[in-house]
Design a protein around this motif. Sequence first.
Motif, mmCIF file in Angstrom:
data_model
loop_
_atom_site.group_PDB
_atom_site.id
_atom_site.type_symbol
_atom_site.label_atom_id
_atom_site.label_comp_id
_atom_site.label_asym_id
_atom_site.label_seq_id
_atom_site.Cartn_x
_atom_site.Cartn_y
_atom_site.Cartn_z
ATOM 1 N N VAL A 50 0.836 -1.198 0.000
ATOM 2 C CA VAL A 50 0.000 0.000 0.000
ATOM 3 C C VAL A 50 0.872 1.249 0.000
ATOM 4 C CG1 VAL A 50 -1.947 -1.111 1.158
ATOM 5 C CG2 VAL A 50 -0.190 0.023 2.524
ATOM 6 N N ARG A 51 0.346 2.293 -0.583
ATOM 7 C CA ARG A 51 1.060 3.573 -0.596
ATOM 8 C C ARG A 51 0.584 4.394 0.591
ATOM 9 N NH1 ARG A 51 3.210 7.212 -5.250
ATOM 10 N NH2 ARG A 51 4.378 8.598 -3.898
ATOM 11 N N TRP B 64 5.709 3.315 -0.390
ATOM 12 C CA TRP B 64 5.141 1.974 -0.514
ATOM 13 C C TRP B 64 5.590 1.099 0.652
ATOM 14 C CZ3 TRP B 64 1.363 0.867 -3.772
ATOM 15 C CH2 TRP B 64 1.164 1.716 -4.874
ATOM 16 N N HIS B 65 4.627 0.395 1.263
ATOM 17 C CA HIS B 65 4.904 -0.486 2.395
ATOM 18 C C HIS B 65 4.228 -1.842 2.188
ATOM 19 C CE1 HIS B 65 6.483 2.471 5.343
ATOM 20 N NE2 HIS B 65 5.704 3.319 4.708
ATOM 21 N N PRO B 66 4.882 -2.920 2.597
ATOM 22 C CA PRO B 66 4.156 -4.192 2.684
ATOM 23 C C PRO B 66 3.189 -4.093 3.865
ATOM 24 C CG PRO B 66 6.393 -4.445 3.510
ATOM 25 C CD PRO B 66 6.277 -3.035 2.993
ATOM 26 N N ALA B 67 2.053 -4.780 3.758
ATOM 27 C CA ALA B 67 1.044 -4.698 4.808
ATOM 28 C C ALA B 67 0.212 -5.972 4.853
ATOM 29 C CB ALA B 67 0.135 -3.494 4.563
ATOM 30 N N LEU B 68 -0.420 -6.207 5.994
ATOM 31 C CA LEU B 68 -1.335 -7.334 6.179
ATOM 32 C C LEU B 68 -2.712 -6.801 6.544
ATOM 33 C CD1 LEU B 68 0.863 -9.736 8.340
ATOM 34 C CD2 LEU B 68 0.489 -9.814 5.860
ATOM 35 N N LEU B 69 -3.755 -7.505 6.083
ATOM 36 C CA LEU B 69 -5.127 -7.134 6.401
ATOM 37 C C LEU B 69 -5.940 -8.405 6.649
ATOM 38 C CD1 LEU B 69 -7.260 -4.873 6.623
ATOM 39 C CD2 LEU B 69 -7.683 -5.190 4.182
ATOM 40 N N PRO B 70 -6.301 -8.699 7.918
ATOM 41 C CA PRO B 70 -7.126 -9.879 8.196
ATOM 42 C C PRO B 70 -8.496 -9.738 7.528
ATOM 43 C CG PRO B 70 -6.165 -9.008 10.211
ATOM 44 C CD PRO B 70 -5.918 -7.990 9.130
ATOM 45 N N VAL B 71 -8.962 -10.841 6.893
ATOM 46 C CA VAL B 71 -10.219 -10.775 6.141
ATOM 47 C C VAL B 71 -11.232 -11.853 6.532
ATOM 48 C CG1 VAL B 71 -9.283 -9.548 4.155
ATOM 49 C CG2 VAL B 71 -9.133 -12.035 4.226
ATOM 50 N N GLY B 72 -10.964 -12.629 7.585
ATOM 51 C CA GLY B 72 -11.954 -13.582 8.072
ATOM 52 C C GLY B 72 -11.731 -15.003 7.588
#
Length: 156
Positions: A85-86, A115-123
């Motif tokens: 994500v930016r 720009w960064h690596p990222a995590l997003l929990p989605v269930g």
Amino acid sequence: MSPLMGEALRRGQAPWLRPAKVEQFRDGVWRPSASALKALDKRIAYPPTRWPEELDDRTSASGRLRLTFTDSFPGGGEGVLVLRVRVRRDVPVCAVHGPVTLLGHNVGQPLARGWHPALLPVGPLNTPFVTELRLDVPVSRALLGRGGFSLPGGFP
């Protein structure tokens, strides 16, 4: 199964799934978007499957996106999107799933732009796995991984 990770994978399977379809919400309708799929379907280097690193932030997608993953992980579990994500000023927040967790060495305060690596929990994972992503920042990668396990040393 990897003894360190305790994660069952099929022979030759990487620990991330690539999106099969990406749709953008425009004019009140979900429309398939080949350009958004191309922007988000970028692999991370993973030698056991001979995946190359596909890092190109020149192409990205933003806004209201619906991602479909047709492959699956043995045993299901909780899903997490692996993103790039930016970052502009603040930690990006998905209107559907909440704030992303930024990774990398530039995450401290003050928050570094770029720009960064990222995590997003989605269930919970199911097949096919369909989820909506609503971010007001550009995203240049979206892979599906399995989260919700702990590693020795306390990393979630």
